[in-house]
Design a protein around this motif. Structure first.
Motif, PDB file in Angstrom:
ATOM      1  N   LEU A 238      41.044  18.244 -33.182  1.00  0.00           N
ATOM      2  CA  LEU A 238      40.322  17.072 -32.689  1.00  0.00           C
ATOM      3  C   LEU A 238      40.768  16.673 -31.280  1.00  0.00           C
ATOM      4  O   LEU A 238      40.401  15.618 -30.795  1.00  0.00           O
ATOM      5  CB  LEU A 238      40.521  15.896 -33.641  1.00  0.00           C
ATOM      6  CG  LEU A 238      39.853  16.036 -35.016  1.00  0.00           C
ATOM      7  CD1 LEU A 238      40.271  14.890 -35.931  1.00  0.00           C
ATOM      8  CD2 LEU A 238      38.335  16.076 -34.874  1.00  0.00           C
ATOM      9  N   THR A 239      41.579  17.496 -30.665  1.00  0.00           N
ATOM     10  CA  THR A 239      42.105  17.326 -29.309  1.00  0.00           C
ATOM     11  C   THR A 239      43.300  16.379 -29.270  1.00  0.00           C
ATOM     12  O   THR A 239      44.397  16.763 -28.900  1.00  0.00           O
ATOM     13  CB  THR A 239      41.026  16.848 -28.326  1.00  0.00           C
ATOM     14  OG1 THR A 239      40.033  17.882 -28.220  1.00  0.00           O
ATOM     15  CG2 THR A 239      41.603  16.586 -26.951  1.00  0.00           C
ATOM     16  N   ASP A 357      32.995  26.469 -29.064  1.00  0.00           N
ATOM     17  CA  ASP A 357      33.577  26.405 -30.413  1.00  0.00           C
ATOM     18  C   ASP A 357      34.536  25.234 -30.577  1.00  0.00           C
ATOM     19  O   ASP A 357      35.226  25.130 -31.586  1.00  0.00           O
ATOM     20  CB  ASP A 357      34.293  27.711 -30.752  1.00  0.00           C
ATOM     21  CG  ASP A 357      35.391  28.075 -29.760  1.00  0.00           C
ATOM     22  OD1 ASP A 357      35.397  27.519 -28.631  1.00  0.00           O
ATOM     23  OD2 ASP A 357      36.235  28.927 -30.095  1.00  0.00           O
ATOM     24  N   ALA A 358      34.580  24.338 -29.611  1.00  0.00           N
ATOM     25  CA  ALA A 358      35.431  23.142 -29.712  1.00  0.00           C
ATOM     26  C   ALA A 358      34.701  22.060 -30.495  1.00  0.00           C
ATOM     27  O   ALA A 358      33.477  21.919 -30.392  1.00  0.00           O
ATOM     28  CB  ALA A 358      35.789  22.629 -28.325  1.00  0.00           C
ATOM     29  N   LEU A 359      35.462  21.283 -31.284  1.00  0.00           N
ATOM     30  CA  LEU A 359      34.849  20.155 -31.977  1.00  0.00           C
ATOM     31  C   LEU A 359      34.459  19.060 -30.992  1.00  0.00           C
ATOM     32  O   LEU A 359      33.404  18.442 -31.119  1.00  0.00           O
ATOM     33  CB  LEU A 359      35.816  19.598 -33.036  1.00  0.00           C
ATOM     34  CG  LEU A 359      36.092  20.501 -34.239  1.00  0.00           C
ATOM     35  CD1 LEU A 359      37.097  19.842 -35.173  1.00  0.00           C
ATOM     36  CD2 LEU A 359      34.800  20.824 -34.978  1.00  0.00           C
ATOM     37  N   ASP A 413      42.637  23.153 -29.721  1.00  0.00           N
ATOM     38  CA  ASP A 413      41.343  22.460 -29.777  1.00  0.00           C
ATOM     39  C   ASP A 413      40.200  23.284 -29.193  1.00  0.00           C
ATOM     40  O   ASP A 413      39.041  22.867 -29.230  1.00  0.00           O
ATOM     41  CB  ASP A 413      41.424  21.099 -29.081  1.00  0.00           C
ATOM     42  CG  ASP A 413      41.749  21.185 -27.588  1.00  0.00           C
ATOM     43  OD1 ASP A 413      41.818  22.304 -27.035  1.00  0.00           O
ATOM     44  OD2 ASP A 413      41.925  20.128 -26.969  1.00  0.00           O
ATOM     45  N   ASN A 414      40.511  24.456 -28.624  1.00  0.00           N
ATOM     46  CA  ASN A 414      39.511  25.349 -28.019  1.00  0.00           C
ATOM     47  C   ASN A 414      38.750  24.705 -26.864  1.00  0.00           C
ATOM     48  O   ASN A 414      37.727  25.241 -26.420  1.00  0.00           O
ATOM     49  CB  ASN A 414      38.513  25.861 -29.069  1.00  0.00           C
ATOM     50  CG  ASN A 414      39.160  26.738 -30.110  1.00  0.00           C
ATOM     51  OD1 ASN A 414      40.050  27.524 -29.785  1.00  0.00           O
ATOM     52  ND2 ASN A 414      38.752  26.594 -31.361  1.00  0.00           N
ATOM     53  N   LEU A 415      39.243  23.586 -26.383  1.00  0.00           N
ATOM     54  CA  LEU A 415      38.625  22.891 -25.254  1.00  0.00           C
ATOM     55  C   LEU A 415      39.517  22.950 -24.020  1.00  0.00           C
ATOM     56  O   LEU A 415      39.043  23.240 -22.919  1.00  0.00           O
ATOM     57  CB  LEU A 415      38.355  21.429 -25.639  1.00  0.00           C
ATOM     58  CG  LEU A 415      37.867  20.487 -24.536  1.00  0.00           C
ATOM     59  CD1 LEU A 415      36.515  20.941 -23.999  1.00  0.00           C
ATOM     60  CD2 LEU A 415      37.782  19.046 -25.061  1.00  0.00           C
TER      61      LEU A 415
END
Length: 443
Positions: A238-239, A357-359, A413-415
């Motif tokens: 969720l970062t 693919d980041a939430l 977080d993939n961000l």
């Protein structure tokens, strides 16, 4: 003189010269941004470190630790790491988001040795006075201070606040550990030891800039953007919160870029004007995302001392959270380009990193974000209005799936990139491109 808050987008207005011995108070009613003098024959002020003020409201820092919502007769000892060394400096303090005037009763600076301990505490004055009162919405610049230090040597700026200050202006995500004393502990600003500083925070309170008197030819370059410029490393899918283990590593991409420039012998100081959660078009106040990039660009970027160029990487949050269109973001970039060129500086645009693919900011919550990102990046690569392009996207995307970050470069977080990813970003910058920055004589 110090950075000034602009009254409009007319960035070519000249800043009146002030006596170096006098404090400079700046606010939205009085500010302007000077044009760059490309002929800089002698010593001049150059920004060595910066942190864009974000808010005065959020009571936690990015890691979830405490950020004091009020100070009462106590001292904050803020640890900052300059990118340019020297023997004469000046300090910028901000009350930009305070609800009332704040008095800085005493301010000192010294080289941080360990924890909150300081070597060689030196007084900081404002118009030769040891204290200064800064109205709400304004900043202040100190007199010149004699202190010798090297690049990447941590400095401790100690700020005693008498009385009660509700909502101290801060930079929310410092990625660094600073200290403050207990309420009603009084003035500890002149104490070299760290014993009285019993609490820590991952935010920077009040201090938002350090300038250094530098030789002719030295310029500053501003890295302007959101959390990816700010150096945020996500700790969860969720970062939030930020990964506390990277605090004090100085591994943000502007930090790594500075080391590359130093190794190459290029006389540039990279200062960081990133704000986590920031958007180019949409205002994030009163929370930690800060004013929109468009509204803060003049004060946070173009008004930095000695600025010769700005590297912009912003728009990911606009696509992922506000559903801004590519056309709106491009129109925002064109405004930044026009304003930068009017000020006589260079501007370079960075391509936006993948995050499908980041939430947060990904296609789950913003289905059009990847398509829109590709359209924005296509425009950035093809335009000729800016002075160059840094293709961060090409450097960090997964070759097998260009819509996501490479796994070895991504936070959980993939961000956000991890420290290795931030290193790859810095390595993607063509140093010769930055070296075209103009003379940077803005004071």
């Amino acid at each position: 003189m110090g950075r000034r808050r602009p009254t409009s987008a007319a960035v070519s207005a000249l800043v009146a010269l002030a006596t170096l011995a006098a404090a400079v108070l700046t606010g939205p009613e009085t500010a302007a941004v000077a044009t760059v003098n490309t002929d800089c024959p002698g010593s001049h002020w150059v920004a060595s470190w910066a942190a864009s003020p974000t808010d005065s409201l959020v009571a936690v820092d990015a890691t979830g630790g405490r950020s004091p919502s009020a100070l009462t007769d106590q001292t904050a000892r803020m640890v900052v790491t300059p990118h340019l060394g020297g023997s004469s400096l000046r300090i910028h303090l901000s009350n930009r988001f305070g609800s009332s005037a704040v008095t800085f009763g005493r301010v000192t600076v010294g080289v941080r040795t360990n924890g909150a301990a300081v070597a060689g505490v030196v007084p900081v004055t404002f118009g030769t006075a040891p204290s200064v009162t800064v109205p709400s919405g304004q900043d202040v610049t100190s007199d010149p201070v004699t202190l010798t230090f090297s690049a990447f040597t941590p400095l401790a700026v100690s700020i005693f606040v008498p009385g009660v200050v509700n909502g101290p202006t801060k930079h929310w995500n410092a990625n660094a550990t600073s200290y403050y004393s207990a309420a009603r502990s009084g003035d500890l600003s002149t104490q070299p030891g760290g014993a009285g500083f019993t609490a820590t925070t991952g935010a920077w309170l009040f201090v938002d800039g350090v300038d250094v008197m530098a030789p002719a030819g030295i310029r500053s370059v501003v890295a302007f953007g959101d959390s990816i410029t700010d150096g945020f490393v996500g700790a969860t899918a969720l970062t939030a919160p930020a990964d506390a283990s990277v605090a004090d590593a100085n591994g943000r991409y502007p930090d790594v870029l500075q080391r590359r420039l130093d190794d190459a012998g290029i006389g540039l100081s990279v200062v960081n004007a990133g704000i986590s959660g920031n958007q180019l078009l949409t205002d994030g106040r009163p929370f930690h995302a800060g004013p929109s990039g468009l509204s803060r660009f003049d004060i946070d970027a173009l008004a930095q001392a000695g600025v010769g160029g700005v590297l912009v990487l912003e728009g990911t949050n606009d696509l992922g959270q506000s559903s801004s269109t590519p056309e709106q973001i491009i129109a925002g970039y064109l405004q930044l380009i026009e304003r930068t060129h009017a000020a006589g500086a260079k501007i370079w645009l960075g391509t936006l990193l993948p995050a499908s693919d980041a939430l947060v900011d990904g296609t789950v919550l913003a289905p059009n974000s990847e398509d829109h990102r590709q359209r924005v990046n296509s425009w950035i690569r093809g335009q000729t209005r800016a002075d160059g392009v840094v293709d961060f996207d090409a450097a960090l995307r997964d070759p097998a799936n260009p819509a996501v970050l490479r796994a070895d470069y991504a936070s959980v977080d993939n961000l956000h990139p991890n420290l290795q990813g931030y290193r790859a970003m810095a390595n993607a910058v063509n140093l010769a491109l930055l070296d075209t920055a103009t003379g940077g004589c803005r004071q």
